[in-house]
Motif scaffolding. Structure first.
Motif, PDB file in Angstrom:
ATOM      1  N   TYR A 139    -119.948 -57.474-153.790  1.00 39.05           N
ATOM      2  CA  TYR A 139    -121.079 -56.503-154.182  1.00 39.05           C
ATOM      3  C   TYR A 139    -120.736 -55.355-154.770  1.00 39.05           C
ATOM      4  O   TYR A 139    -121.333 -54.627-154.807  1.00 39.05           O
ATOM      5  N   ILE A 140    -119.520 -55.089-155.378  1.00 39.31           N
ATOM      6  CA  ILE A 140    -118.881 -54.026-155.916  1.00 39.31           C
ATOM      7  C   ILE A 140    -119.766 -53.809-157.306  1.00 39.31           C
ATOM      8  O   ILE A 140    -120.444 -52.215-157.377  1.00 39.31           O
ATOM      9  N   GLY A 141    -120.358 -54.634-157.967  1.00 42.65           N
ATOM     10  CA  GLY A 141    -121.264 -54.402-159.196  1.00 42.65           C
ATOM     11  C   GLY A 141    -122.527 -53.684-158.740  1.00 42.65           C
ATOM     12  O   GLY A 141    -122.628 -52.669-159.211  1.00 42.65           O
ATOM     13  N   PRO A 142    -123.491 -54.161-157.847  1.00 44.63           N
ATOM     14  CA  PRO A 142    -124.631 -53.814-157.595  1.00 44.63           C
ATOM     15  C   PRO A 142    -124.415 -52.373-157.008  1.00 44.63           C
ATOM     16  O   PRO A 142    -125.195 -51.424-157.119  1.00 44.63           O
ATOM     17  N   ILE A 143    -123.364 -52.293-156.021  1.00 46.90           N
ATOM     18  CA  ILE A 143    -123.017 -50.868-155.299  1.00 46.90           C
ATOM     19  C   ILE A 143    -122.878 -49.914-156.194  1.00 46.90           C
ATOM     20  O   ILE A 143    -123.454 -48.514-156.248  1.00 46.90           O
ATOM     21  N   VAL A 144    -121.846 -50.099-157.035  1.00 49.18           N
ATOM     22  CA  VAL A 144    -121.449 -49.181-158.093  1.00 49.18           C
ATOM     23  C   VAL A 144    -122.580 -48.863-159.198  1.00 49.18           C
ATOM     24  O   VAL A 144    -122.835 -47.614-159.489  1.00 49.18           O
ATOM     25  N   GLY A 145    -123.362 -50.033-159.557  1.00 50.26           N
ATOM     26  CA  GLY A 145    -124.551 -49.924-160.257  1.00 50.26           C
ATOM     27  C   GLY A 145    -125.613 -48.862-159.901  1.00 50.26           C
ATOM     28  O   GLY A 145    -126.156 -48.004-160.542  1.00 50.26           O
ATOM     29  N   ILE A 146    -125.722 -49.057-158.647  1.00 44.15           N
ATOM     30  CA  ILE A 146    -126.880 -48.142-157.752  1.00 44.15           C
ATOM     31  C   ILE A 146    -126.369 -46.656-157.929  1.00 44.15           C
ATOM     32  O   ILE A 146    -127.365 -45.738-158.101  1.00 44.15           O
ATOM     33  N   ILE A 147    -125.010 -46.518-157.630  1.00 45.25           N
ATOM     34  CA  ILE A 147    -124.484 -45.130-157.664  1.00 45.25           C
ATOM     35  C   ILE A 147    -124.836 -44.405-158.935  1.00 45.25           C
ATOM     36  O   ILE A 147    -125.036 -43.333-159.119  1.00 45.25           O
TER      37      ILE A 147
END
Length: 667
Positions: free
Chosen positions: A598-606
């Motif tokens: 879930y790196i993409g969604p987490i980094v995307g939200i940040i």
């Protein structure tokens, strides 16, 4: 509204015995700006011994406050305290005259100052001792390579011992010179210390002058040999133990200081505020004129408060006062202090006017205009509903928390709150919600790649209508300024300036507006109005500039064009806000598909949240600065000088004290 508060001049002559009570009343009322009395055959007043004592005690208590402040236990603070600060409780003091106040202050200082000074001196003394021990430990660390009893390094009878530090490249020359000048009657020990060297020189006492001169020549830094016997390592242990003892003593002394701070800090502040205000009162004494029995003062007071001030003076002086209230005269226009007068909804915007300068007494106060146009320009530039919502929430919290103080934070937050309102409106009209974030959400859920929220126009896709709107707004803004300038000049008797400097631009702007309609039936009137405006403009330049008229016509006309084009920044910042927000959305969208852990969604939200908050802050700053610029440079240049003198009343500064005057001179 639109005009400064009406001011009247007040002149008072009364008996000297009422001076302290009267000045105290005026100081607490804070409604009179005192001016110097210019009378040839009287003396100027001066502070008496009690006012001088007040100034002296203010300095003493400032020092005490600074000392105790460092040992107070921390209370409150943080973001919550900033947004919702607590009101400081005010302690009452029954004022019976400066003599009584000074006596009370002396009694208070006589009780508290010695107690505080003992602890202050103790902390200072222990701190000095700790610093000295640390220096000795550092010296012992330098001496560690010798590994001998340090007592051998002190002077002994016929032989002197000098220990010092010197640059390594100088050691050889230093040793050779010492041996040569003393005839080899010297013993030298040298140890390397990185880029320096530790050097020990033992010489006969009779060679003292020679050796000292050589050591000075080679810039040898002498070391003070610590007291005690034993090797440097042994003495380091001893001094470290002493250091710990001193630190414990210091901790205990600081605890005593903390108790004193809890006990006396608020009270010291209270008495300090009292004497600070007495010292402030003394500053106007040289403005007064006096005789052996009477004194006179004069000043300016707002008309709505004049009657109250007159009644207060009569009460203080028991009707034994000459009081004269006069309307300002024409020749005093430049000298009349300016107090802005606006309805409650516009009053916080006075801060923006005052940052530039207050109007003269015969000028218009532009604050009500700024209240609308500044907020609108801010919203046009930031132009994002959610950015406006964020700014509005923060501003609303600050307004609620600081309203009771009516301080700078409240005024600034209030202007931001209105600006946020216009930002949200413009965000709706331009369909901007964190840029195109809401469009992306609609397209995702509807499956329609063309789906988007309602908008009048998309600035990024169709910038021309936005540019034309910005230039149209600029023309209207400038027309308002020139019209205001025309009215003021005509009203104040400068009819030539009104006709030759303001009216031409009004006509030129009006003709541009008619040309912009592109209606054939308005073309001829537009050309006629433009022609009249140009002719009046040229005549004005010829009258004002003579032989330089041709050059100034070109310069001033294109200067006007440049001023008008400055309003294109409304569109430019609107595009910048939308563009930055869109870039953040694109970056967040690029990393979103990465599914690993879930790196993409987490980094995307940040990226999305952090980027949009940063964009809100940076673009709000840009909107704030450029909205001010459009007013201070472009708009004010058409009619406003800002050369007035702000009203500066003789006023007490009270945060934690409240003065109660006795009934004889009560408020």
């Amino acid at each position: 509204m639109f005009r400064p508060e009406e001011m009247v001049k007040i002149e008072v002559i009364t008996l000297n015995r009422y001076k302290d009570a009267l000045l105290t009343y005026l100081h607490e009322a804070g409604a009179v700006e005192v001016r110097e009395v210019e009378v040839k055959f009287t003396q100027k007043d001066s502070p008496n011994e009690y006012y001088r004592k007040a100034a002296s005690y203010s300095i003493i208590m400032s020092r005490i406050v600074e000392f105790l402040k460092g040992y107070r236990k921390t209370r409150g603070g943080g973001i919550k305290e900033f947004i919702f600060p607590k009101e400081k409780p005010k302690r009452k003091y029954e004022y019976e005259g400066i003599e009584k106040l000074i006596k009370d202050v002396e009694n208070f200082l006589g009780k508290t100052e010695p107690e505080i000074k003992i602890v202050e001196n103790k902390i200072s003394s222990i701190g000095t001792e700790i610093e000295r021990i640390n220096e000795l430990i550092e010296i012992l660390k330098l001496l560690s390579p010798l590994d001998i009893d340090v007592s051998y390094l002190r002077h002994r009878g016929l032989v002197e011992v000098t220990v010092g530090v010197v640059e390594r490249q100088k050691v050889t020359d230093l040793i050779n010179t010492l041996k040569k000048e003393t005839g080899n009657r010297v013993v030298i020990v040298e140890k390397d210390l990185d880029d320096r060297a530790l050097i020990v020189v033992a010489n006969l006492a009779r060679d003292h002058d020679k050796v000292n001169a050589i050591l000075a020549k080679f810039s040898v830094e002498r070391l003070e040999i610590p007291e005690g016997e034993g090797t440097p390592a042994e003495l380091i242990r001893d001094y470290t133990a002493k250091l710990e003892e001193k630190r414990k003593e210091l901790t205990k002394a600081k605890e005593e200081a903390s108790k004193l701070a809890d006990k006396y800090y608020e009270e010291v502040l209270f008495y300090k505020e009292l004497v600070d205000n007495e010292r402030d009162k003394a500053t106007i004494l040289p403005m007064l004129a006096r005789t052996n029995m009477t004194f006179a003062l004069k000043g300016w007071v707002p008309r709505p408060e004049a009657q109250k001030i007159v009644e207060g003076i009569r009460k203080i002086t028991k009707e034994k006062a000459y009081i004269n209230i006069k309307d300002p005269e024409i020749h005093e226009v430049d000298d009349i202090p300016i107090k802005l007068k606006n309805p409650g909804w516009a009053r916080p915007f006075e801060m923006l006017t005052e940052m530039y300068g207050v109007p003269k007494y015969n000028e218009i106060d532009p604050t009500p205009i700024i209240a609308f146009t500044y907020s609108f320009f801010f919203g046009f530039m930031l132009t994002d509903f959610l950015y406006g919502l964020i700014v509005g929430i923060v501003a609303a919290l600050l307004v609620m928390g600081h309203k009771k103080f009516n301080d700078g934070t409240y005024k600034f937050a209030y202007t931001l709150l209105w600006s946020a309102f216009f930002t949200m409106i413009m965000g709706i009209l331009f369909g901007s919600y964190f840029g195109n974030a809401l469009d992306i959400v609609l397209q995702y859920f509807s499956g329609n790649p063309e789906a988007h929220v309602w908008r009048i126009v998309d600035p990024l896709r169709e910038p021309l209508p936005v540019l034309l709107a910005a230039l149209g707004i600029g023309l209207a803004h400038l027309f308002l300024g020139y019209t205001t300038g025309f009215y003021l000049r005509w009203k104040n008797g400068d009819k030539k300036g009104a006709v030759l400097e303001q009216l031409p631009w009004m006509l030129i702007i009006l003709s541009i507006a008619l040309f912009a309609t592109q209606r054939a039936d308005l073309k001829l009137p537009a050309e006629g109005i433009f022609g009249v405006g140009i002719v009046l403009f040229a005549i004005g330049e010829i009258i004002n500039n003579g032989g330089l008229a041709a050059l100034m016509i070109i310069s001033d006309f294109f200067g006007f064009v440049g001023t008008w084009l400055s309003y294109a920044r409304l569109m430019a910042l609107a595009l910048a806000t939308g563009g930055i927000a869109m870039v953040i959305n694109v970056l967040a969208g690029m990393v979103w598909p990465i599914k690993f852990l879930y790196i993409g969604p987490i980094v995307g939200i940040i990226i999305f949240i952090g980027g949009q908050l940063f964009s809100t802050a940076i673009n709000s700053l840009g909107a704030f600065v450029h909205s001010l610029r459009l007013h201070y440079v472009e708009f004010f240049g058409t009619f406003y000088s800002g050369d007035g003198k702000p009203f500066s009343p003789f006023r007490a500064k009270r945060e934690i004290s409240k003065l109660e005057l006795k009934a004889d001179g009560g408020v």
